[in-house]
Design a protein around this motif. Structure first.
Motif, short mmCIF file in Angstrom:
data_model
loop_
_atom_site.label_atom_id
_atom_site.label_comp_id
_atom_site.label_asym_id
_atom_site.label_seq_id
_atom_site.Cartn_x
_atom_site.Cartn_y
_atom_site.Cartn_z
N TRP A 4 0.81 -1.21 0.00
CA TRP A 4 0.00 0.00 0.00
C TRP A 4 0.85 1.26 0.00
N ARG A 5 2.05 1.17 0.53
CA ARG A 5 2.95 2.33 0.50
C ARG A 5 3.26 2.70 -0.95
N ALA A 6 3.53 1.70 -1.78
CA ALA A 6 3.82 1.95 -3.19
C ALA A 6 2.60 2.52 -3.90
N VAL A 7 1.42 2.00 -3.58
CA VAL A 7 0.19 2.49 -4.22
C VAL A 7 -0.07 3.93 -3.82
N VAL A 9 2.11 6.21 -2.75
CA VAL A 9 3.11 7.09 -3.36
C VAL A 9 2.76 7.34 -4.83
N GLY A 10 2.40 6.29 -5.56
CA GLY A 10 2.01 6.44 -6.96
C GLY A 10 0.76 7.30 -7.11
N ALA A 39 6.19 4.72 -10.73
CA ALA A 39 6.71 4.80 -9.36
C ALA A 39 6.09 3.71 -8.47
N ALA A 40 4.79 3.49 -8.62
CA ALA A 40 4.13 2.46 -7.82
C ALA A 40 4.69 1.08 -8.15
N GLY A 62 -6.29 7.47 -8.63
CA GLY A 62 -6.09 8.78 -9.23
C GLY A 62 -7.24 9.17 -10.15
N GLY A 63 -7.76 8.20 -10.90
CA GLY A 63 -8.90 8.47 -11.78
C GLY A 63 -10.16 8.80 -11.01
N ILE A 64 -10.36 8.15 -9.87
CA ILE A 64 -11.52 8.44 -9.04
C ILE A 64 -11.44 9.88 -8.52
#
Length: 123
Positions: A4-7, A9-10, A39-40, A62-64
């Motif tokens: 989730w950290r990667a998600v 950050v992305g 990045a994610a 991001g789209g939401i």
């Protein structure tokens, strides 16, 4: 297991770069999705599949957010127009919702592809 950290950050990269990218309407959002998805995927590592998954999640979130911002702007414009403006923006809202859904899918797919590249490069 999802990192989730990667998600997050992305996702944050997509939102911040998307806002900055409003100066270049289409290119800015596409670049934001690619950079955030990459990045994610890179932070998650683990190869193509894992990078794809993390980029997809970051792009979908991001789209939401992008869709909600469009809805907020349209809603505020409707309030400014009074009852007639509310009626017009209510009718237009259906079309705007459809466009927001399409933008969300495009952002999620491009982020997923970039995430797969990032995940492959991380290993």
């Amino acid at each position: 297991m999802t990192n989730w950290r990667a998600v997050i950050v992305g996702f944050l990269l997509i939102v911040v770069l998307g806002i900055v990218g409003l100066t270049l309407p289409v290119v800015g959002q596409l670049a934001a999705g690619l950079i955030g998805g990459f990045a994610a995927g890179y932070l998650a590592g683990g190869g193509l599949g894992r990078g794809f998954w993390h980029g997809l999640l970051a792009g979908a979130f991001g789209g939401i957010v992008a869709g909600l911002l469009v809805a907020l702007v349209v809603g505020i414009a409707g309030w400014a127009g009074g009852p007639a403006g509310g009626l017009v923006t209510g009718i237009a809202g259906v079309g705007i919702f459809a466009v927001a859904v399409i933008v969300s899918f495009v952002l999620a797919l491009e982020s997923a592809i970039a995430g797969a590249v990032g995940g492959a490069l991380a290993d």
